[in-house]
Design a protein around this motif. Structure first.
Motif, PDB file in Angstrom:
ATOM      1  N   LEU A 148      24.328  10.475 -67.791  1.00 16.69           N
ATOM      2  CA  LEU A 148      24.265  11.873 -67.999  1.00 16.69           C
ATOM      3  C   LEU A 148      23.832  12.346 -69.070  1.00 16.69           C
ATOM      4  N   GLN A 149      23.731  11.545 -70.202  1.00 14.22           N
ATOM      5  CA  GLN A 149      23.088  12.166 -71.459  1.00 14.22           C
ATOM      6  C   GLN A 149      21.653  11.998 -71.146  1.00 14.22           C
ATOM      7  N   GLU A 150      21.205  11.145 -70.509  1.00 10.08           N
ATOM      8  CA  GLU A 150      19.457  10.982 -70.440  1.00 10.08           C
ATOM      9  C   GLU A 150      19.315  12.256 -69.391  1.00 10.08           C
ATOM     10  N   ALA A 151      20.168  12.421 -68.293  1.00  9.48           N
ATOM     11  CA  ALA A 151      19.917  13.439 -67.467  1.00  9.48           C
ATOM     12  C   ALA A 151      19.732  14.796 -68.103  1.00  9.48           C
TER      13      ALA A 151
ATOM     14  N   ASP B  19      24.643  25.025 -67.798  1.00 10.80           N
ATOM     15  CA  ASP B  19      25.448  25.535 -66.659  1.00 10.80           C
ATOM     16  C   ASP B  19      26.248  24.378 -65.681  1.00 10.80           C
ATOM     17  N   MET B  20      25.963  23.354 -65.901  1.00  7.73           N
ATOM     18  CA  MET B  20      26.275  22.147 -65.142  1.00  7.73           C
ATOM     19  C   MET B  20      27.122  21.290 -65.733  1.00  7.73           C
ATOM     20  N   LEU B  21      27.962  20.715 -64.954  1.00 10.07           N
ATOM     21  CA  LEU B  21      28.897  19.556 -65.382  1.00 10.07           C
ATOM     22  C   LEU B  21      29.459  18.811 -64.166  1.00 10.07           C
TER      23      LEU B  21
ATOM     24  N   LEU C 157      29.402  12.643 -56.196  1.00 14.05           N
ATOM     25  CA  LEU C 157      29.715  13.585 -57.269  1.00 14.05           C
ATOM     26  C   LEU C 157      30.417  14.788 -56.852  1.00 14.05           C
ATOM     27  N   THR C 158      31.241  15.099 -57.847  1.00 14.63           N
ATOM     28  CA  THR C 158      31.949  16.367 -57.731  1.00 14.63           C
ATOM     29  C   THR C 158      31.414  17.141 -59.021  1.00 14.63           C
ATOM     30  N   VAL C 159      30.628  18.473 -58.759  1.00 15.96           N
ATOM     31  CA  VAL C 159      29.640  18.836 -59.847  1.00 15.96           C
ATOM     32  C   VAL C 159      30.116  20.354 -59.828  1.00 15.96           C
TER      33      VAL C 159
END
Length: 228
Positions: free
Chosen positions: A163-166, A175-177, A204-206
Protein backbone atom coordinates in the motif's frame (compact mmCIF):
# COMPACT_ATOMS: atom_id res chain seq x y z
CA UNK A 1 -33.56 -5.03 22.00
CA UNK A 2 -37.23 -4.18 22.13
CA UNK A 3 -38.17 -3.07 18.60
CA UNK A 4 -41.41 -1.69 17.22
CA UNK A 5 -41.71 -2.08 13.46
CA UNK A 6 -44.41 -0.17 11.63
CA UNK A 7 -45.59 -1.94 8.48
CA UNK A 8 -45.34 -5.53 7.29
CA UNK A 9 -45.03 -4.82 3.58
CA UNK A 10 -42.15 -5.20 1.14
CA UNK A 11 -39.69 -3.40 3.40
CA UNK A 12 -41.09 -4.28 6.80
CA UNK A 13 -41.35 -8.03 6.22
CA UNK A 14 -37.62 -8.74 5.65
CA UNK A 15 -36.84 -6.36 8.52
CA UNK A 16 -39.12 -8.35 10.83
CA UNK A 17 -37.42 -11.53 9.67
CA UNK A 18 -33.93 -10.18 10.45
CA UNK A 19 -34.97 -8.68 13.79
CA UNK A 20 -36.71 -11.79 15.09
CA UNK A 21 -33.95 -14.15 13.93
CA UNK A 22 -31.45 -11.95 15.77
CA UNK A 23 -33.28 -12.62 19.02
CA UNK A 24 -34.90 -9.23 19.50
CA UNK A 25 -38.28 -8.70 21.12
CA UNK A 26 -40.36 -7.39 18.23
CA UNK A 27 -43.80 -5.82 18.04
CA UNK A 28 -45.26 -5.20 14.59
CA UNK A 29 -48.02 -2.71 13.84
CA UNK A 30 -49.78 -3.26 10.51
CA UNK A 31 -53.06 -1.62 9.48
CA UNK A 32 -53.82 -4.06 6.67
CA UNK A 33 -55.51 -7.17 8.06
CA UNK A 34 -54.16 -9.58 5.45
CA UNK A 35 -50.56 -8.47 5.94
CA UNK A 36 -50.97 -8.47 9.73
CA UNK A 37 -52.27 -12.05 9.73
CA UNK A 38 -49.49 -13.17 7.41
CA UNK A 39 -46.84 -11.62 9.68
CA UNK A 40 -48.41 -13.21 12.76
CA UNK A 41 -48.33 -16.63 11.10
CA UNK A 42 -44.80 -16.24 9.76
CA UNK A 43 -42.88 -14.66 12.63
CA UNK A 44 -42.44 -15.23 16.35
CA UNK A 45 -43.52 -11.77 17.49
CA UNK A 46 -46.55 -9.78 18.58
CA UNK A 47 -48.52 -8.29 15.68
CA UNK A 48 -51.09 -5.56 16.18
CA UNK A 49 -53.61 -5.05 13.39
CA UNK A 50 -54.04 -1.37 14.15
CA UNK A 51 -53.34 2.23 13.12
CA UNK A 52 -49.82 3.26 14.17
CA UNK A 53 -50.69 6.96 13.94
CA UNK A 54 -52.71 6.82 17.17
CA UNK A 55 -51.09 7.15 20.57
CA UNK A 56 -53.17 4.33 22.02
CA UNK A 57 -51.75 1.89 19.46
CA UNK A 58 -48.16 2.79 20.30
CA UNK A 59 -49.02 2.51 23.98
CA UNK A 60 -50.43 -0.99 23.36
CA UNK A 61 -47.20 -1.84 21.54
CA UNK A 62 -45.18 -0.93 24.62
CA UNK A 63 -43.61 2.20 23.19
CA UNK A 64 -42.67 3.36 26.68
CA UNK A 65 -40.25 0.44 26.96
CA UNK A 66 -39.05 0.28 23.35
CA UNK A 67 -35.41 0.72 22.41
CA UNK A 68 -36.22 1.64 18.83
CA UNK A 69 -39.07 2.26 16.41
CA UNK A 70 -38.69 1.78 12.66
CA UNK A 71 -41.43 3.01 10.35
CA UNK A 72 -41.47 1.28 6.95
CA UNK A 73 -44.83 2.12 5.38
CA UNK A 74 -45.13 3.36 1.79
CA UNK A 75 -46.74 6.62 2.96
CA UNK A 76 -44.45 9.41 4.17
CA UNK A 77 -47.34 11.08 5.99
CA UNK A 78 -47.95 7.93 8.02
CA UNK A 79 -44.26 7.60 8.78
CA UNK A 80 -44.02 11.23 9.94
CA UNK A 81 -47.05 10.95 12.21
CA UNK A 82 -45.80 7.71 13.72
CA UNK A 83 -42.35 9.16 14.35
CA UNK A 84 -43.79 12.28 15.98
CA UNK A 85 -45.80 10.11 18.36
CA UNK A 86 -42.73 7.98 19.04
CA UNK A 87 -40.90 11.15 20.11
CA UNK A 88 -43.58 11.69 22.77
CA UNK A 89 -42.76 8.27 24.19
CA UNK A 90 -39.07 9.24 24.21
CA UNK A 91 -38.05 6.14 22.27
CA UNK A 92 -34.24 6.35 22.05
CA UNK A 93 -33.87 5.43 18.36
CA UNK A 94 -36.46 6.42 15.77
CA UNK A 95 -35.90 5.54 12.11
CA UNK A 96 -38.02 5.84 9.00
CA UNK A 97 -38.12 5.15 5.31
CA UNK A 98 -38.63 8.31 3.21
CA UNK A 99 -40.04 7.88 -0.28
CA UNK A 100 -40.17 11.50 -1.48
CA UNK A 101 -36.79 13.29 -1.32
CA UNK A 102 -38.63 16.58 -0.76
CA UNK A 103 -39.74 15.27 2.64
CA UNK A 104 -36.23 14.50 3.89
CA UNK A 105 -35.82 17.87 5.55
CA UNK A 106 -39.04 17.42 7.51
CA UNK A 107 -37.82 14.15 8.98
CA UNK A 108 -34.49 15.74 9.86
CA UNK A 109 -36.24 18.63 11.59
CA UNK A 110 -38.06 16.26 13.93
CA UNK A 111 -34.85 14.35 14.65
CA UNK A 112 -35.55 11.10 12.83
CA UNK A 113 -32.86 8.98 11.19
CA UNK A 114 -33.88 8.19 7.64
CA UNK A 115 -33.37 5.88 4.69
CA UNK A 116 -34.26 7.61 1.44
CA UNK A 117 -36.47 5.88 -1.13
CA UNK A 118 -35.35 2.24 -0.95
CA UNK A 119 -36.84 1.55 -4.37
CA UNK A 120 -34.50 4.17 -5.85
CA UNK A 121 -31.54 2.65 -4.02
CA UNK A 122 -32.40 -0.79 -5.39
CA UNK A 123 -32.72 0.62 -8.92
CA UNK A 124 -29.31 2.32 -8.63
CA UNK A 125 -27.77 -0.88 -7.29
CA UNK A 126 -29.16 -2.95 -10.18
CA UNK A 127 -27.99 -0.40 -12.74
CA UNK A 128 -24.53 -0.33 -11.16
CA UNK A 129 -24.34 -4.14 -11.36
CA UNK A 130 -24.86 -3.96 -15.12
CA UNK A 131 -22.97 -0.76 -15.95
CA UNK A 132 -20.02 -1.30 -13.59
CA UNK A 133 -19.40 -5.07 -13.33
CA UNK A 134 -16.01 -4.46 -11.69
CA UNK A 135 -17.78 -3.33 -8.54
CA UNK A 136 -18.94 -6.31 -6.48
CA UNK A 137 -20.80 -4.30 -3.85
CA UNK A 138 -20.98 -0.65 -2.91
CA UNK A 139 -22.47 1.88 -0.53
CA UNK A 140 -22.75 5.58 -1.22
CA UNK A 141 -21.69 8.03 1.48
CA UNK A 142 -22.92 11.57 0.97
CA UNK A 143 -22.95 13.01 -2.54
CA UNK A 144 -19.73 11.58 -4.00
CA UNK A 145 -17.94 9.19 -1.65
CA UNK A 146 -18.44 5.44 -1.90
CA UNK A 147 -17.30 2.30 -0.16
CA UNK A 148 -17.04 -0.53 -2.66
CA UNK A 149 -15.67 -4.04 -3.11
CA UNK A 150 -13.63 -5.06 -6.12
CA UNK A 151 -11.31 -7.94 -7.05
CA UNK A 152 -7.71 -7.20 -8.04
CA UNK A 153 -6.73 -8.74 -11.39
CA UNK A 154 -3.29 -10.32 -11.88
CA UNK A 155 -2.32 -7.55 -14.33
CA UNK A 156 -3.64 -4.67 -12.19
CA UNK A 157 -1.24 -1.74 -11.64
CA UNK A 158 -1.58 -2.21 -7.89
CA UNK A 159 -0.95 -5.98 -7.91
CA UNK A 160 2.37 -6.90 -6.29
CA UNK A 161 2.76 -3.52 -4.60
CA UNK A 162 2.49 -2.70 -0.93
CA UNK A 163 0.00 0.00 0.00
CA UNK A 164 2.90 2.34 0.71
CA UNK A 165 4.42 1.66 -2.71
CA UNK A 166 1.02 2.16 -4.36
CA UNK A 167 0.68 5.51 -2.63
CA UNK A 168 4.18 6.61 -3.62
CA UNK A 169 3.43 5.61 -7.22
CA UNK A 170 0.32 7.79 -7.19
CA UNK A 171 -2.07 4.87 -7.54
CA UNK A 172 -3.72 5.48 -4.16
CA UNK A 173 -4.48 9.13 -3.44
CA UNK A 174 -5.34 10.88 -0.18
CA UNK A 175 -9.01 10.40 -1.14
CA UNK A 176 -8.68 6.60 -1.08
CA UNK A 177 -8.30 4.04 1.67
CA UNK A 178 -8.12 0.23 1.43
CA UNK A 179 -10.25 -0.84 4.39
CA UNK A 180 -10.01 -4.65 4.23
CA UNK A 181 -8.54 -7.45 2.14
CA UNK A 182 -10.11 -10.87 1.68
CA UNK A 183 -7.61 -13.40 0.36
CA UNK A 184 -8.07 -17.02 -0.60
CA UNK A 185 -6.66 -19.26 2.10
CA UNK A 186 -7.12 -16.67 4.86
CA UNK A 187 -9.88 -17.44 7.33
CA UNK A 188 -10.37 -13.80 8.29
CA UNK A 189 -10.06 -10.53 6.34
CA UNK A 190 -6.66 -8.85 6.46
CA UNK A 191 -6.48 -5.45 8.14
CA UNK A 192 -4.27 -3.43 5.76
CA UNK A 193 -1.07 -1.68 6.87
CA UNK A 194 1.43 0.32 4.85
CA UNK A 195 3.60 -2.75 4.27
CA UNK A 196 0.68 -4.98 3.26
CA UNK A 197 1.21 -6.26 -0.27
CA UNK A 198 -1.76 -6.47 -2.65
CA UNK A 199 -2.00 -9.68 -4.64
CA UNK A 200 -3.96 -10.64 -7.74
CA UNK A 201 -7.23 -12.26 -6.72
CA UNK A 202 -7.57 -10.19 -3.54
CA UNK A 203 -11.06 -8.88 -2.82
CA UNK A 204 -10.61 -5.33 -1.54
CA UNK A 205 -13.00 -3.14 0.37
CA UNK A 206 -12.11 0.40 -0.66
CA UNK A 207 -13.23 3.86 0.42
CA UNK A 208 -13.05 6.51 -2.28
CA UNK A 209 -13.96 10.12 -1.62
CA UNK A 210 -14.61 10.67 -5.33
CA UNK A 211 -16.61 7.50 -5.89
CA UNK A 212 -15.81 4.36 -7.87
CA UNK A 213 -15.23 6.05 -11.22
CA UNK A 214 -13.38 4.33 -14.10
CA UNK A 215 -10.10 6.03 -13.22
CA UNK A 216 -10.33 4.39 -9.80
CA UNK A 217 -11.29 0.91 -11.01
CA UNK A 218 -8.42 1.02 -13.54
CA UNK A 219 -6.06 0.78 -10.55
CA UNK A 220 -7.44 -2.65 -9.71
CA UNK A 221 -7.21 -3.91 -13.30
CA UNK A 222 -10.77 -3.32 -14.47
CA UNK A 223 -10.49 -1.20 -17.59
CA UNK A 224 -13.86 0.20 -18.55
CA UNK A 225 -14.90 2.88 -20.99
CA UNK A 226 -14.21 6.32 -19.56
CA UNK A 227 -16.94 8.93 -20.01
CA UNK A 228 -16.07 11.79 -22.32
Amino acid sequence: MYLIIIGAGDIGTPLIDIATKSGNEVVVIERNGTRANRAADQFDCMVLNADATTKDTLDDAGAGQADALISTTDQDATNVMTCLLAKEFEIPAILSVVHNPEHMELFKQIGVNTMENPQQLIAEYLYRAVARPAIVDYMRIGEDAEVFETTVTEAAPIAGKTLQEATEAGLLTHDMLVVAIEREGNEHPITPRGNTRIEGGDLLTVYSGVGANPEITDIFGHYEDHPE
